[in-house]
Structure formats: structure tokens, C-alpha cells
Design a protein around this motif. Sequence first.
Motif, mmCIF file in Angstrom:
data_model
loop_
_atom_site.group_PDB
_atom_site.id
_atom_site.type_symbol
_atom_site.label_atom_id
_atom_site.label_comp_id
_atom_site.label_asym_id
_atom_site.label_seq_id
_atom_site.Cartn_x
_atom_site.Cartn_y
_atom_site.Cartn_z
ATOM 1 N N THR A 27 -3.893 7.891 -0.925
ATOM 2 C CA THR A 27 -5.015 6.783 -0.935
ATOM 3 C C THR A 27 -4.694 6.055 -2.113
ATOM 4 O O THR A 27 -5.477 5.155 -2.670
ATOM 5 N N TYR A 51 -8.208 3.228 -2.067
ATOM 6 C CA TYR A 51 -8.942 3.484 -0.565
ATOM 7 C C TYR A 51 -9.640 4.630 -0.361
ATOM 8 O O TYR A 51 -9.063 5.822 -0.762
ATOM 9 N N LEU A 53 -3.551 4.235 7.126
ATOM 10 C CA LEU A 53 -4.377 3.059 7.630
ATOM 11 C C LEU A 53 -4.026 2.321 9.018
ATOM 12 O O LEU A 53 -4.792 2.142 9.563
ATOM 13 N N TYR A 103 -13.508 4.081 4.193
ATOM 14 C CA TYR A 103 -12.432 2.824 4.560
ATOM 15 C C TYR A 103 -11.410 3.238 5.506
ATOM 16 O O TYR A 103 -11.234 2.652 6.310
ATOM 17 N N ILE A 104 -10.594 4.221 4.940
ATOM 18 C CA ILE A 104 -9.284 4.670 5.790
ATOM 19 C C ILE A 104 -9.894 5.163 7.111
ATOM 20 O O ILE A 104 -9.245 4.480 8.067
ATOM 21 N N SER A 123 0.787 -1.268 0.051
ATOM 22 C CA SER A 123 0.070 0.024 -0.063
ATOM 23 C C SER A 123 0.806 1.338 0.084
ATOM 24 O O SER A 123 0.196 2.503 -0.151
ATOM 25 N N SER A 125 -0.064 4.862 1.630
ATOM 26 C CA SER A 125 -1.138 4.724 2.545
ATOM 27 C C SER A 125 -1.276 3.965 3.643
ATOM 28 O O SER A 125 -2.218 4.198 4.736
#
Lengths: 54, 490
Positions: free
Chosen positions: B231, B236, B79, B240-241, B72, B75
Amino acid sequence: MGPGLPEITALVVIALICLIAFADAVRNLIKYDDELQAPIPVAEATELSPEVVK
Amino acid sequence: MTSGQIVNWTFFVGYSIAMVGIGYLGMRRTKTAEDFSIASKTFGNSIQMPLFIASFLSAASLIGFSGVAYNSGWSFLILYPAGFSVGWLMIQLMGAKFRTVPSWQTTSAMFADRFYSRFMRGWMATFYSIWMFLYVVIGLMGVSVIISSFLGVENKAAFLIVGVVFLAYTSMGGMFAVAWTNVVQFALLAAGIVIAAVFGIYKAGGLGELFNKLGAISSEDAPAGALTDLTMNGAYSWTYISGTAIGLACSIVIGTYYHRMFFAAKDERTARSFIGLSAPILLVLYLGIALIGWSARAVLPDEVGQQGAFAGLVGTMPVVLGAFVLIAVAAAVMSSMDNQLLAAGAMVSEDIFHKLMKPEASDHTVGRVARWATLILGLGAIGVALLDLALIIEFYNFFTIVSATTAFVPLVMGLYWKRTTREAGIAGSLFGFAGGLLWYFFGPESIPATIAIMPVQAIVMYLVSRATHNPPKAVIEAFFPQTPPARAAS
């Protein structure tokens, strides 16, 4: 192609949140140290009644 | 066996002997049930900080999160570390609340006292014990892959080797052994992370070059520039984050193995400082983990994949450095599992056996039950891990989701709103559990259960509290004293 302003800002915000937690911890350390070092009333320290101390 | 594996074995055997030796010292120091469970409240910050950091950093952190960073990119920061930092801040600010009743040894005792309910004691002890048991099983399953490859043994042999070592010192020495080994494990895993991160940066050609390479990577799952975008170029969503971050923060606040550290602290000063003092160190270590994942992505071939990122990078290290990082992995997994296992053992012995089944049991008996419960749960976890069932991973994922929805809102409302009643606590936790269960099976994956369930749960608890009688005066006086606790105690 490296990280830009939003990425650096996110990192700074995360670091700031940790620093707030750290600052609260330090504040508590100082607060409890102060309480431990608060001067004991003379009557209590000498185990004499206040009247005698006066 | 290769010469590298001989070096790895040498390091591992030395480490294991040291841990079991510390466990023996812990056993000699342990005299009472309270010693075994919370070391009779004797720990200052020099123990509490490494204990918290080492418990927080598990094998999932080292291997799993470096894999997430690999996959990822930047991000990863929002997260995981973002949610963690909010969680550290929240639990730091809540420190005084976890010291309300001096005799607390378990999270379920806290729920039982606040909601003046035997049901809450039994329900929470059962729920948390199963959750901690699953944590240990998953920890063993997760670490076996890397340990088996480094020691050159089968996966199942790796379960047994790791399991026997951590179970030996935990069941022998209880909280003293867990805390003392965690101090050593903290030093090892912190050094391991720093070594691996610095090595990764070096392999990538420096920090600037690492980010340039990361930004230039273009693959099926990550177009050019995605790995240096917060993101991942919109892969993402912010729902969601933020949902993930909130879920992580809540899971820290309800973590029973963190509550135990508040119970084990020797005084209020320690209890209200060890988390905040640890937070910057933990953040630095998580940045190290991110750098391990990012550099693995930048320097290793694509076939390595998320699962093999950590092992792949360590595999390119000189033998001795690689062996040291292997010990860091072993330290990370054991330092989390020991505390989780002890938490489950303490709830079974103190809440279920002592408080609910045998109130007349002597301290000596409760102490013996605690040791045996810890041992049996640990052996059970090794046995279940050996079965290697996919169902266990499903159970674990399920508990991770429902833990936050079951316990967070009742805990926070109970500790901060004096009008919260027993009925509201019971209704709120059962509603959260049922809601999490339904969401797990039928809810949309893009919206985390925490965002969907917890606001409704808070409303349910508010309405039930308003509709039922006030909590008893003694409960309100204990949990909401008129004068600050520190002053009241002096």
C-alpha cells in the motif's frame, strides 16, 4: 528492505486466480474433445435403422 | 539524423510494410460483411490467443503501466494485475453466454436481443462507438511521444505515421487483417517486454539487488520501504485499491473488442478456452512490465519521472535492442487500436446503419459501409489526435468511468437473471450513465464510482424488473435454454 510476506502473498493470489481461469479453459477443451470423440451409435454410424442393426 | 535513429527507421519501415502486406492479404480473403466484422467465425485458439493478448496489451500497458510501477512499486500489482486477473477469470467463465445467438457480431446486438429493444441497440452502439473512438485517439496521443523521439520526428508526424499504417491494414482487411497482424504483433511485443525486463534486471545488478535498491529509495513521494510495500506504507487505502481492481475487472467483462473475439471464434470449444489459456501468459507479461518500471526506478536518476520511465530505460539499451523494443511499442499500440476501431466500425455499419436505418440493405452494401465507417472513424481519430486537446483526455477519463457503471450490471443481470426485463435494462444503463456522470464531477476521488454506483444500479434493475412484465418467452428460451447449449446443438 525487499518485499515481505504480504507482497509475496498478493503475487501468489493473483497467480492462483489466473490458474483457475487456465484450469477452466483446459476443462472446457477436454470436455469438448470428449464430446467429439464420443462413440457414435451403431445405427447412426451405419445409417441403418435400429431395427436392422439389431 | 543519428545512426541510432537510422536503425530505428529501418526496423519501423520493415514492420510497417509487413503489417500493410498482411492487411492486403486480409482484403483478398474478405468477401462479406461478416468476414469484415468477425472473419465469419473461423478462428481457432492459435489465432484467438495472440489476438486477445496483443489487444489487451496496449501502449498504455507498456508505457503507462511501467510508469505506474515506477511510481508505485509493488502496489502496482494490486492496483492493476489483480483487477485484470479477476476480469480474465470472469470473462472466461462467461464464455458460453457470449455465444448465445450465433449471428451476433457486436456487443450492441447482444444488448438489443437480450432486452428486446431497438433503443438498447442504438444507445449501446452509440455509446460503445464513441468510447472506442476515444480509445483510438488516446492511443495515438499516448504513443506519439515515444515514437517521435525514437524516429526523430515531430509529435504530429508520429501521429500520422502510426495512424496511417494501422488504418491502412484495418480498413483494407477488416477482422482477418486485425487478427493476422495481431499474431505477429503479439510475438514482437512479448519479445520486447522480455528483452526490456531482462535488461532492466541486468542493469540493476540482479533481481535481489533490484529489490534491495527499490526498498532503499527514499524520495518526497516515497519514504524508504514504501516501494516494496503493497500500500506504499498506507498511501493507497484499501477502498481505493479494491475499487480500482473492481473497476478494471468490470471493464474487461464489458469490453466490446473482447466480445468480438467470442463472436469470431470458430466453435464453443475455442470460445470457452482462449481467455483462460491466455491468462497466465498475460500475467507473466505484466510482471515483465512491472520489472521494467521497478528497474527504471532503481537505476535511472530521479529526474526521469513516471512519464519518462519506459523511454529512459530503453534509451540506455544498445541501439539494436532499443530499436526492437520500439517496434514492440508500435506493435502494442496498433494491436489494440485496430480492434477498437473495427469494433466501432462494425457497430456503426451493422447496428446503426443496417439494423436501425436500412434493414433491407444487401450484405454487399453493409460490407462497404463497414469499410468506409472504419476508414472515416480512423481518419477522424487521427484528426482529433492532431488537435492535441486536453478536453479529449477529460472525455476519455469520463468514458472510462461511466463505461463500467453503464454496461456492467445490465450485461451481467441480463445474462444471468432471466427475470431481467427490457425496462430494467434501459433504466439500469441510463441510471449507471447518469450516476457515473454525477460521480465524475461531484463524487469524492477516494471512492471509485464503480463501488458507489453499481450496487444501487443493481437494486434499481431488480425493482424495475419486478414491477414490469416478464421478458417474452422466446427471449428466455434463447438465453436460458433448459439443456446446455453444446448438447442442444448436437
